[in-house]
Design an enzyme around this catalytic site. Structure first.
Site, mmCIF file in Angstrom:
data_model
loop_
_atom_site.group_PDB
_atom_site.id
_atom_site.type_symbol
_atom_site.label_atom_id
_atom_site.label_comp_id
_atom_site.label_asym_id
_atom_site.label_seq_id
_atom_site.Cartn_x
_atom_site.Cartn_y
_atom_site.Cartn_z
ATOM 1 N N LEU A 325 0.848 -1.185 0.000
ATOM 2 C CA LEU A 325 0.000 0.000 0.000
ATOM 3 C C LEU A 325 0.884 1.236 0.000
ATOM 4 O O LEU A 325 1.949 1.251 0.619
ATOM 5 C CB LEU A 325 -0.914 0.022 1.225
ATOM 6 N N GLU A 326 0.429 2.293 -0.660
ATOM 7 C CA GLU A 326 1.223 3.521 -0.737
ATOM 8 C C GLU A 326 1.480 4.120 0.638
ATOM 9 O O GLU A 326 2.425 4.884 0.829
ATOM 10 C CB GLU A 326 0.528 4.560 -1.614
ATOM 11 N N SER A 327 0.643 3.762 1.616
ATOM 12 C CA SER A 327 0.798 4.253 2.983
ATOM 13 C C SER A 327 1.926 3.566 3.733
ATOM 14 O O SER A 327 2.257 3.976 4.848
ATOM 15 C CB SER A 327 -0.513 4.074 3.739
ATOM 16 N N LEU A 352 6.494 6.398 4.530
ATOM 17 C CA LEU A 352 5.907 6.886 3.291
ATOM 18 C C LEU A 352 6.977 7.301 2.286
ATOM 19 O O LEU A 352 6.891 6.995 1.090
ATOM 20 C CB LEU A 352 4.990 8.068 3.608
#
Length: 527
Positions: A325-327, A352
């Protein structure tokens, strides 16, 4: 470091300051600090005319008074620089109503800008944003007329060694409002109960090295030296003030009031406890995306329907792909809905900025992303609709840097009556909104850039699958039970190319029992 109240912290923020605010969607927002800032503004008019700098705006996707929604009073903010505003819709409406100047940047650029500011670098030089609204030849990240009138430059297009690149200049940051789990008596911060490793360190470094003040909201203050050195993410030399929060201002996320240790990595739970998705069009789309998985892939999943690919992979027992996930979470099963951004049983939780180093450099094999508008050329819009601004989040970084890109959405917008079962689709009533349009309102994904870089692009819906070609988008699959003319062509704003051998979508997509996808995964070489 000094321990103060949230009200005292708000009194130390000067009018006109540039303030970085931590958090990501439903997670990590310093709510008590934001509440104190807005209450002071309402009482005495200060602070005012702030420039707020953030990544994914915090909130629970409603108008509730949480996250950035707290800051919607006129005069409190003058300028907003952010990556995504869907989680805080009141702020998104402020932008659409031109009540403050707003700039929306790719999320990876926000992360790397903070590092550039911390290191006294001139800014971020990158390919990310070329050909999209972020490009200086298009909207230059300006989200509304007040930003256009402000005259501020947040991106330039320059030539570097004969190649066009985008340059996002750095700027000083005067203060940051972040949160952590614990602070010791010196001010060292740990993030034990947080589900994500966000941009808090990068914000603290940027602010400290700009000569500003770092304010940290924490769950509790513990004895000096009691935090394990490897758990201290931010050293006390970077922290000016610590604020001990009241419990109601410091839940792990807005998705649930209880602490979920399986999100922070404290424990693992049996994945059999994760309920399979119900059989509906969202599951059909997620299943079709999951059919593209191959052994050894590292894939990214976006919010909404794409996140369902993780649930499908779990149900199907697909174990030889890695979800990202981009998070920051890698591995595990993504949380759906308001809680998206965290994962159940993550294998690791990257920061991040590290995540976007990985993404921008081509570390992903495949990505599944959402789409709100798709046009004849193959461009996609997820960032701006009429006067509503949501911003791109990490969408541009991911979609421009990944070799296989699969956009996933329902075919039409609005209320539908579509039955799924018995190996087919039955469309009784269609949504009134057209998603396949002649020209998107804003280019968040550039089809021309994808052609130049040789990306493989599919557009997956519950009734049809399209492929990006040199001549536009081409219909390559049609759902069993769907009528080509009535259910597809008549619901589009243009006529797509149609493959000479139009295939039927796999009937197993439309049945209750698992598909057995895991037996189809080949060990073909990944590109």
């Amino acid at each position: 470091m000094k321990i103060i109240t949230a009200q005292e912290a708000a009194g130390l923020i000067a009018d006109g300051s540039t303030v970085a605010i931590g958090g990501f969607g439903a997670y990590g927002c310093p709510d008590q600090l934001l509440d104190a800032v807005v209450q002071r503004h309402r009482t005495c008019g200060h602070p005012a005319a702030l420039t707020v700098f953030t990544g994914i705006g915090t909130g629970n996707n409603t108008d509730d008074n949480v996250g950035l929604n707290r800051l919607c009073d006129d005069g409190l903010m003058e300028t907003l620089i952010a990556a995504h505003l869907a989680n805080c819709p009141k702020i998104g409406r402020m932008v659409g109503e031109n009540r403050l100047a707003a700039y929306v940047l790719p999320l990876g650029v926000v992360a790397h800008l903070l590092r550039a500011i911390a290191g006294k670098q001139p800014g971020v030089l990158t390919h990310v944003g070329l050909g999209t609204f972020a490009d200086a030849t298009q909207d230059a990240c300006r989200a509304n007329d007040r930003a256009r009138a402000q005259g501020r430059t947040v991106v330039e297009r320059i030539d570097v060694g004969g190649k066009q690149q985008l340059f996002y200049p750095a700027f000083p940051v005067d203060a940051c409002l972040i949160r952590a789990t614990y602070a010791d008596e010196d001010g060292c911060l740990s993030f034990d109960h947080e589900a994500l490793t966000g941009l808090e360190l990068e914000m603290a470094l940027a602010v400290h090295n700009s000569g500003g003040k770092v304010f940290a909201q924490v769950e509790d203050v513990v004895a000096r030296g009691s935090l394990h050195p490897k758990k201290v993410r931010i050293h006390h030399t970077l922290v000016d003030y610590v604020i001990k929060a009241s419990p109601e201002f410091h839940t792990q996320s807005y998705a649930t009031p209880r602490y979920r240790p399986e999100l922070s990595g404290e424990i693992r739970i049996p994945t059999a406890a994760i309920e399979p998705l119900p059989l509906d069009i969202r599951k059909v789309i997620a299943r079709r995306g999951a059919m593209e998985l191959r052994d050894g892939m590292v894939i990214n999943l976006g919010i909404g329907i794409p996140s369902g690919v993780g649930a499908v992979a779990n149900e199907e027992g697909i174990a030889h792909t890695t979800l990202s996930l981009e998070s920051g979470p890698i591995g595990g099963v993504p949380v759906a809905g308001v809680g998206f951004a965290a994962a159940v049983n993550p294998q690791s939780i990257m920061s991040l900025s590290e995540t976007f180093d990985f993404y921008d450099g081509g570390g992903l094999n495949m990505t599944c992303l959402g789409a709100a508008e798709i046009d004849r050329n193959g461009n996609v819009n997820v960032s701006s609709f009429n006067r509503r601004c949501t911003g791109p989040g990490g969408f541009i970084n991911i979609s421009q840097s990944t070799p296989k890109v699969y956009f996933m959405c329902a075919f039409t917008a609005g209320k539908t009556e579509i039955q799924v079962g018995d190996g087919k689709l039955s469309i009784r009533k269609d949504g009134a909104g057209v998603k396949f349009v002649e020209k998107v309102q804003q280019v968040t994904f550039s089809a021309d850039y994808a052609r130049q870089t040789g990306q493989e692009v599919l557009y997956i819906t519950e009734r049809a699958v399209f492929r990006l070609t040199d001549g536009g988008i081409q219909l390559v699959e049609l759902a069993p039970g769907a009528d080509l003319q009535r259910d597809v062509l008549d619901q589009m704003g243009f006529r797509p190319l149609i493959a000479p051998e139009l295939r039927t979508m796999d009937s197993r997509l439309f049945q209750e029992r698992p598909m057995g996808i895991k037996f189809e995964n080949s060990k073909e070489e990944l590109s």
